[in-house]
Design an enzyme around this catalytic site. Structure first.
Site, PDB file in Angstrom:
ATOM      1  N   GLU A 279       0.919  -1.233   0.030  1.00 39.21           N
ATOM      2  CA  GLU A 279       0.008  -0.043  -0.052  1.00 39.21           C
ATOM      3  C   GLU A 279       0.924   1.219  -0.003  1.00 39.21           C
ATOM      4  O   GLU A 279       1.564   1.553   0.957  1.00 39.21           O
ATOM      5  CB  GLU A 279      -0.914  -0.028   1.260  1.00 39.21           C
ATOM      6  CG  GLU A 279      -1.773  -1.393   1.334  1.00 39.21           C
ATOM      7  CD  GLU A 279      -3.062  -1.215   0.391  1.00 39.21           C
ATOM      8  OE1 GLU A 279      -3.494  -0.022  -0.123  1.00 39.21           O
ATOM      9  OE2 GLU A 279      -3.638  -2.103   0.131  1.00 39.21           O
TER      10      GLU A 279
ATOM     11  N   CYS B 106      -2.049   9.481   2.372  1.00 38.70           N
ATOM     12  CA  CYS B 106      -1.794   8.659   1.556  1.00 38.70           C
ATOM     13  C   CYS B 106      -2.654   9.191   0.283  1.00 38.70           C
ATOM     14  O   CYS B 106      -2.316   9.357  -0.773  1.00 38.70           O
ATOM     15  CB  CYS B 106      -1.612   7.201   1.653  1.00 38.70           C
ATOM     16  SG  CYS B 106      -3.223   6.608   2.162  1.00 38.70           S
TER      17      CYS B 106
HETATM   18  P1  NAD Z   1       8.045   4.699   4.897  1.00 33.59           P
HETATM   19  O1  NAD Z   1       8.237   3.981   3.848  1.00 33.59           O
HETATM   20  O2  NAD Z   1       9.471   5.493   5.288  1.00 33.59           O
HETATM   21  O3  NAD Z   1       8.133   3.787   6.104  1.00 33.59           O
HETATM   22  C1  NAD Z   1       7.126   2.697   6.352  1.00 33.59           C
HETATM   23  C2  NAD Z   1       7.706   1.748   7.306  1.00 33.59           C
HETATM   24  O4  NAD Z   1       8.751   1.027   6.798  1.00 33.59           O
HETATM   25  C3  NAD Z   1       8.064   2.290   8.815  1.00 33.59           C
HETATM   26  O5  NAD Z   1       7.476   1.164   9.558  1.00 33.59           O
HETATM   27  C4  NAD Z   1       9.567   2.025   8.469  1.00 33.59           C
HETATM   28  O6  NAD Z   1      10.139   1.780   9.902  1.00 33.59           O
HETATM   29  C5  NAD Z   1       9.711   1.042   7.840  1.00 33.59           C
HETATM   30  N1  NAD Z   1      11.124   1.347   7.003  1.00 33.59           N
HETATM   31  C6  NAD Z   1      11.390   2.808   6.531  1.00 33.59           C
HETATM   32  N2  NAD Z   1      12.596   2.621   5.821  1.00 33.59           N
HETATM   33  C7  NAD Z   1      12.985   1.254   5.755  1.00 33.59           C
HETATM   34  C8  NAD Z   1      13.949   0.496   5.114  1.00 33.59           C
HETATM   35  N3  NAD Z   1      14.928   1.151   4.569  1.00 33.59           N
HETATM   36  N4  NAD Z   1      13.930  -0.856   5.165  1.00 33.59           N
HETATM   37  C9  NAD Z   1      13.073  -1.443   5.925  1.00 33.59           C
HETATM   38  N5  NAD Z   1      11.939  -1.025   6.510  1.00 33.59           N
HETATM   39  C10 NAD Z   1      11.934   0.457   6.495  1.00 33.59           C
HETATM   40  O7  NAD Z   1       6.826   5.553   5.003  1.00 33.59           O
HETATM   41  P2  NAD Z   1       6.366   6.596   5.887  1.00 33.59           P
HETATM   42  O8  NAD Z   1       7.057   7.810   5.832  1.00 33.59           O
HETATM   43  O9  NAD Z   1       6.105   6.177   7.339  1.00 33.59           O
HETATM   44  O10 NAD Z   1       4.687   6.819   5.321  1.00 33.59           O
HETATM   45  C11 NAD Z   1       4.680   7.813   4.329  1.00 33.59           C
HETATM   46  C12 NAD Z   1       4.452   7.183   3.014  1.00 33.59           C
HETATM   47  O11 NAD Z   1       3.649   5.998   2.954  1.00 33.59           O
HETATM   48  C13 NAD Z   1       4.009   7.996   2.112  1.00 33.59           C
HETATM   49  O12 NAD Z   1       4.535   7.693   0.655  1.00 33.59           O
HETATM   50  C14 NAD Z   1       2.496   7.777   1.845  1.00 33.59           C
HETATM   51  O13 NAD Z   1       1.504   7.784   0.578  1.00 33.59           O
HETATM   52  C15 NAD Z   1       2.232   6.161   2.015  1.00 33.59           C
HETATM   53  N6  NAD Z   1       1.008   5.629   2.723  1.00 33.59           N
HETATM   54  C16 NAD Z   1       0.323   4.770   1.894  1.00 33.59           C
HETATM   55  C17 NAD Z   1      -0.916   4.381   2.343  1.00 33.59           C
HETATM   56  C18 NAD Z   1      -1.769   3.487   1.786  1.00 33.59           C
HETATM   57  O14 NAD Z   1      -2.891   3.124   2.150  1.00 33.59           O
HETATM   58  N7  NAD Z   1      -1.328   3.158   0.351  1.00 33.59           N
HETATM   59  C19 NAD Z   1      -1.450   5.020   3.672  1.00 33.59           C
HETATM   60  C20 NAD Z   1      -0.431   5.791   4.208  1.00 33.59           C
HETATM   61  C21 NAD Z   1       0.856   6.115   3.946  1.00 33.59           C
END
Ligand code: NAD
Length: 437
Positions: A189, A223
């Site tokens: 997602e 998102c």
């Molecule tokens: P992110 O990808 O930075 O982090 C998400 C999760 O991944 C966190 O739990 C984090 O600890 C982990 N993570 C981060 N970097 C990592 C890595 N290098 N290796 C492994 N795990 C890692 O996202 P965010 O900043 O928390 O959220 C924002 C993003 O999420 C935006 O792009 C938004 O559009 C998207 N989002 C999508 C939805 C949806 O339903 N499609 C909902 C909410 C947010």
């Protein structure tokens, strides 16, 4: 089997209901999220998912009767839904409660065990989730692993039966790469730049009110927030004046003092957003106060695709405005970009609405509103292309976390000899007639 799943769903129901004040307090501490936003988009969405699963689970679990093609008669065909096993659910920080719990509803309804990995950027909510899950579930059923990149990387090295990831597109790629080592199926997602179009035949008052609400909800850290606005040239002036008025009506002349506006999650994201606000394009807002993690609801005018604000998903309270003359031209531009998670249109013309629905691909969206499609458990939610893969909410969650096992029950009578070797011209002719080839 059904009983265990119902009991697990009831535990999650109690966890959410009994602790709603603590949940809102943690979200306030992490994001200064207004209680109304926390209650609606985090608590209520989770409770609704649980209610729908509890109401329908018995029916969803029933083996599904399927047809059998004539040449395979006599037989009956069934689909059985079985749990996948142990699933990993990784959540982001923007709706840190709901985006772990709504998938968990599907995982539990489908009979799985789960490991939850909350975002480290919202530590109050992460800590609360860890405490509550430990209180309401046994560690064999659901457990929480807190932490950041190293902890997530370690989890990704372990064997799971499914990984459900919500987060950014770049991290989605990392997750999918890691999952491929164990051939673990993934639901991703993700995000992206979700367009919003306002056509000249739209109700501009309604559009302005809903755009301001949806764009600045959770300070734009949603998102499915409309990322940028394409307005038809002839109504640009009229719409922007209304947007300005609405912003004042909803957040006051000094939005920093408004209790209805959340804050940016941290300094790094605030600095990222500050760089997206060129002084000469500010139509309203534009103030940034790092000491308060505050970015004003901001509208930028005269924006083009070359501006920094158009290079990545904004994920903050900044609305860039572009104009268009001809709808086909905008739809062409949107088609040339990665497929977005959401798209929105304000128009009262059926013809314009149908063009929008039929000519661009996006995860999901609304006509004459923003964000609210996400609140319906009857509409599968998920992205397409770079905005993600797989879907959930309601029955779609149950299916995502289940394996659909197909079984054909065959009977011994009518056992045609022509099926078996040695084959002959006669048997071949018979088969050709049977299969109409
Ligand atoms: P992110 O990808 O930075 O982090 C998400 C999760 O991944 C966190 O739990 C984090 O600890 C982990 N993570 C981060 N970097 C990592 C890595 N290098 N290796 C492994 N795990 C890692 O996202 P965010 O900043 O928390 O959220 C924002 C993003 O999420 C935006 O792009 C938004 O559009 C998207 N989002 C999508 C939805 C949806 O339903 N499609 C909902 C909410 C947010």
């Amino acid at each position: 089997m059904l009983q265990n799943r119902m009991r697990a769903l009831e535990s999650l129901n109690r966890l959410t209901r009994e602790n709603q004040n603590e949940i809102c307090a943690a979200l306030h501490a992490d994001l200064r999220k207004p209680s109304q936003e926390s209650l609606l988009s985090e608590v209520a969405v989770t409770l609704e998912e649980i209610a729908v699963a509890k109401k329908n689970l018995q029916r969803w679990l029933k083996p599904k009767r399927m047809g059998t093609p004539l040449p395979l008669w006599p037989a009956k065909s069934r689909i059985y839904y079985e749990p996948l096993g142990l699933v990993l659910i990784i959540g982001p920080w923007n709706y840190p409660f709901q985006l772990l719990m709504a998938p968990l509803v599907g995982a539990l309804a489908a009979g799985n065990r789960a490991v939850l990995k909350p975002s480290e950027l919202t530590p109050n909510t992460s800590g609360l989730i860890a405490r509550l899950i430990a209180k309401y579930f046994s560690p064999d059923e659901v457990r929480v692993v807190e932490g950041g990149i190293p902890e997530t990387a370690e989890l990704l090295n372990s064997k799971f039966d499914h990984i459900f990831f919500t987060g950014s597109t770049p991290v989605g790629r990392i997750v999918m790469r890691a999952a491929s080592q164990n051939l673990t199926p993934v639901t991703l997602e993700l995000g992206g730049k979700s367009p919003l179009i306002v056509s000249e035949d739209a109700d501009l008052d309604l559009a302005a009110r809903r755009i301001v609400w949806g764009k600045f909800y959770n300070a734009g850290q949603t998102c499915v927030a409309p990322d940028y606005l394409y307005v038809q040239e002839s109504v640009e002036e009229a719409l922007l004046e209304r947007v300005k008025r609405e912003t004042e009506a909803q957040f006051g002349v000094d939005p920093q003092r408004s209790l209805s506006l959340a804050r940016i999650v941290n300094e790094r994201h605030l600095q990222r957003l500050a760089k997206m606000i060129p002084a000469d394009k500010i139509f309203c807002g534009g103030r940034v106060d790092a000491s308060d993690l505050y970015v004003a609801p901001t509208v930028l005018r005269g924006v083009s695709w070359d501006d920094p604000v158009m290079q990545e998903e904004i994920f903050g309270p900044i609305l860039p405005v572009l104009t268009y003359r001809d709808l086909d031209e905008v739809l062409g531009v949107i088609r040339s970009k990665p497929k977005p998670l959401a798209a929105y249109l304000f128009s009262n013309s059926k013809r314009v609405q149908q063009k929008f629905v039929n000519q661009i691909s996006f995860g999901g969206g609304c006509i004459n509103d923003v964000l609210v499609h996400l609140g319906s458990p009857h509409l599968p939610f998920g992205g397409v292309g770079e905005s993600g893969m797989g879907r959930y909410h309601g029955r779609a969650s149950f299916e995502t976390f289940s394996h659909a096992k197909s079984v054909m029950y065959r009977y011994g009578f009518l056992d045609l000899a022509v099926r078996y070797a040695p084959y002959s011209d006669k048997s071949l002719q018979f088969m050709k007639r049977l299969f109409r080839i």
